[in-house]
Design a protein around this motif. Structure first.
Motif, short mmCIF file in Angstrom:
data_model
loop_
_atom_site.label_atom_id
_atom_site.label_comp_id
_atom_site.label_asym_id
_atom_site.label_seq_id
_atom_site.Cartn_x
_atom_site.Cartn_y
_atom_site.Cartn_z
N LEU A 161 0.84 -1.32 0.02
CA LEU A 161 -0.01 -0.04 0.00
C LEU A 161 0.98 1.26 0.15
CD1 LEU A 161 -2.81 -1.12 2.53
CD2 LEU A 161 -2.73 -1.19 0.04
N ILE A 162 2.00 1.44 0.69
CA ILE A 162 3.03 2.25 0.81
C ILE A 162 3.49 2.57 -0.73
CG2 ILE A 162 5.12 3.11 1.52
CD1 ILE A 162 4.43 1.70 4.27
N ALA A 163 3.97 1.49 -1.19
CA ALA A 163 4.41 1.46 -2.61
C ALA A 163 3.54 2.22 -3.79
CB ALA A 163 4.98 0.26 -3.09
N LYS A 164 2.26 1.73 -3.48
CA LYS A 164 1.22 2.18 -4.55
C LYS A 164 0.87 3.76 -4.08
CE LYS A 164 -2.23 -0.86 -4.60
NZ LYS A 164 -3.59 -1.55 -4.55
N ALA A 165 0.74 4.06 -2.90
CA ALA A 165 0.79 5.53 -2.67
C ALA A 165 1.86 6.36 -3.26
CB ALA A 165 0.42 5.70 -1.23
N LEU A 166 2.87 6.05 -3.27
CA LEU A 166 4.08 6.58 -3.71
C LEU A 166 4.07 6.75 -5.18
CD1 LEU A 166 7.11 5.65 -1.25
CD2 LEU A 166 5.84 7.75 -1.38
N GLU A 167 3.36 5.92 -5.72
CA GLU A 167 3.25 5.89 -6.99
C GLU A 167 2.13 6.87 -7.69
OE1 GLU A 167 2.30 2.02 -9.01
OE2 GLU A 167 3.95 1.10 -7.88
N PHE A 168 1.43 7.11 -6.76
CA PHE A 168 0.22 8.06 -6.68
C PHE A 168 0.86 9.49 -6.74
CE2 PHE A 168 -3.04 4.68 -5.76
CZ PHE A 168 -3.50 4.47 -6.95
N ALA A 227 -1.39 4.33 6.88
CA ALA A 227 -1.75 5.80 7.52
C ALA A 227 -1.01 6.81 7.18
CB ALA A 227 -1.31 5.44 8.84
N VAL A 228 -1.51 8.16 6.97
CA VAL A 228 -0.60 9.24 6.55
C VAL A 228 -0.82 10.08 7.55
CG1 VAL A 228 -0.88 10.99 4.54
CG2 VAL A 228 -1.52 8.43 4.27
N SER A 229 -0.01 10.84 7.78
CA SER A 229 0.21 12.36 8.62
C SER A 229 0.16 13.50 7.87
CB SER A 229 1.47 12.34 9.29
OG SER A 229 1.59 11.28 10.25
N VAL A 230 -0.57 14.50 8.21
CA VAL A 230 -0.67 15.74 7.55
C VAL A 230 0.45 16.61 8.35
CG1 VAL A 230 -2.01 18.02 6.88
CG2 VAL A 230 -3.08 15.66 6.82
N ILE A 231 1.45 17.27 7.71
CA ILE A 231 2.17 17.98 8.61
C ILE A 231 1.66 19.44 8.99
CG2 ILE A 231 4.68 19.03 8.66
CD1 ILE A 231 4.58 15.73 8.92
N THR A 232 1.37 19.71 10.23
CA THR A 232 0.64 20.99 10.50
C THR A 232 1.36 21.73 10.99
OG1 THR A 232 -0.04 19.77 12.57
CG2 THR A 232 -1.68 19.59 10.58
N ASP A 233 2.85 21.52 11.53
CA ASP A 233 3.72 22.40 12.04
C ASP A 233 5.07 21.87 12.11
OD1 ASP A 233 1.79 21.02 14.18
OD2 ASP A 233 3.68 21.02 15.01
N LEU A 234 6.02 22.66 12.35
CA LEU A 234 7.43 22.12 12.14
C LEU A 234 8.12 22.03 13.45
CD1 LEU A 234 8.53 23.73 8.68
CD2 LEU A 234 7.49 21.60 9.29
N GLY A 235 8.73 20.93 13.75
CA GLY A 235 9.55 20.99 15.22
C GLY A 235 10.92 20.59 14.53
N VAL A 236 11.47 21.55 13.67
CA VAL A 236 12.51 21.26 13.28
C VAL A 236 13.33 22.59 13.63
CG1 VAL A 236 13.95 21.38 11.17
CG2 VAL A 236 11.90 20.24 11.04
N SER A 269 -7.95 1.56 -5.99
CA SER A 269 -7.01 0.55 -6.52
C SER A 269 -7.16 -0.87 -5.99
CB SER A 269 -5.53 1.10 -6.09
OG SER A 269 -5.24 0.72 -5.05
N LEU A 270 -7.86 -0.79 -4.94
CA LEU A 270 -7.85 -2.06 -4.28
C LEU A 270 -8.86 -3.27 -4.96
CD1 LEU A 270 -8.41 -0.97 -0.60
CD2 LEU A 270 -6.49 -1.92 -1.47
#
Ligand code: HPA
Length: 270
Positions: A161-168, A227-236, A269-270
Motif C-alpha cells: 500500500l505504501i508503494a502504491k501511494a508513492l506511485e500516486f 496511515a498518513v500524517s498531515v504535517i501541520t507545524d514544524l518541530g525542526v 486501486s484495491l
C-alpha cells in the motif's frame, strides 16, 4: 456478550453488508466523508460501549457507505488518550470494525514535522512508528479471541500500500514523504528540546494518535494498514515557532483535498 460483541450485535442489525475498508478520519480527512455515498450514519452515542468524542473539531459518527464503489465503514471522529479515555476505549471502535470483516484500515492524523525536508501541509506516509505513549492497548489479560499475547510488529504498515501511494504521488499537489511517526500523550505540543529528542531517536513526525489503533489492528492480524500524517507545524530546529490550534487546522485544511484524493485513489486501486 463481551463489550465488542455488544457493539457488533447492534451494528450487525443495521449494516447490510461486510465492509472492506475501515477509515479513521482524523484531522485533515474530514472532507473525505463528502466523497462517500453514505448509506447509514450512526451517532457513536447510539452504539453500545462506544466512547463519545470530546474534541470539538471531531464529529462522532460511524458511517457505512461506498467510496469509489468500495464498501467502507468510517469513523468520523476518533478518540485520543489525552481526552481521558483508556487505550482500550480508544481502540474499541477499531476492534469492532475489524470484527465486521474489514481487510484494510486507512488512517489519517495531524503531526508536527521533524524532518527538515518537510513543509507545512505536506503529507507523510507512515512506514513505521515509535510508541511514546505511556502504555498500549494490549496491556492486561490478553484477549486470546482477538490475537496473540506477543504480536509481531515488524511489518505493521503494509509495504504494497505504501508503494502504491508513492506511485500516486505525481497526482498529488503537495509534498509527499515517507517516514516514521512517533505518538506522544499530549495534549501540549512539544518543547524544542522534546522535538529534538524525538527526532534523534528516529522519528520524522510526532502526533497524539494512530499508534494505539495500529497496535490493536496488528494484534488482530489485519494486513492492510495504511496511515498518513498531515504535517501541520514544524518541530525542526530553527523553524519552531508558536502554534495555535487554528494554524494547525488551517494547515490541515490546505492538505485535505490532496489527502482526500490520495485516499480515493488508494480505495479505487484495491
Ligand atoms: N506535536 C504533537 N502532536 C501534533 C503536533 C505536534 O507538533 N502537530 C499536530 N499534532
Amino acid at each position: 456478550m463481551n463489550s465488542f460483541e455488544e457493539s457488533l450485535a447492534y451494528l450487525n442489525g443495521i449494516r447490510k453488508w461486510e465492509p472492506d475498508i475501515g477509515l479513521i478520519l482524523g484531522t485533515g480527512l474530514g472532507g473525505l466523508a463528502d466523497e462517500i455515498d453514505i448509506i447509514e450514519s450512526i451517532p457513536y452515542s447510539d452504539i453500545p460501549n462506544f466512547p463519545v468524542s470530546t474534541v470539538e473539531s471531531h464529529r462522532g459518527r460511524l458511517l457505512f457507505g461506498l467510496l469509489e464503489g468500495k464498501k467502507v465503514v468510517v469513523m468520523q471522529g476518533r478518540f485520543h488518550y489525552y481526552e481521558g479515555y483508556s487505550l482500550e476505549q480508544v481502540v474499541h471502535p477499531v476492534r469492532v470494525m475489524i470484527k465486521m470483516g474489514i481487510n484494510n484500515l486507512f488512517i489519517s492524523n495531524a503531526a508536527g514535522g521533524l524532518n527538515p525536508e518537510q513543509e507545512i501541509s505536506d503529507l507523510m506516509i507512515i512506514e513505521d512508528h515509535i510508541n511514546l505513549l505511556p502504555g498500549n492497548p494490549l496491556i492486561g489479560k490478553n484477549h486470546t479471541d482477538l490475537g496473540p499475547r506477543f504480536p509481531d510488529m515488524s511489518q505493521a504498515y503494509n509495504k504494497d500500500l505504501i508503494a502504491k501511494a508513492l506511485e500516486f504521488s505525481s497526482e498529488i499537489s503537495v509534498g509527499i514523504h515517507k517516514g516514521v511517526y512517533a505518538a506522544v500523550q499530549g495534549p501540549m505540543l512539544e518543547t524544542p528540546a522534546e522535538y529534538k529528542y524525538i527526532r534523534v531517536i528516529g522519528a520524522d513526525a510526532v502526533g497524539m494518535s494512530t499508534i494505539p489503533e495500529v497496535i490493536a489492528a496488528v494484534h488482530m492480524g489485519l494486513q492492510g494498514i495504511f496511515a498518513v500524517s498531515v504535517i501541520t507545524d514544524l518541530g525542526v530546529e530553527g523553524k519552531i515557532k508558536k502554534v495555535t490550534v487554528e494554524e494547525v487546522l488551517e494547515a490541515a485544511a490546505v492538505a485535505e483535498p490532496q489527502l482526500t484524493k490520495l485516499m480515493k485513489l488508494m480505495a479505487k486501486s484495491l
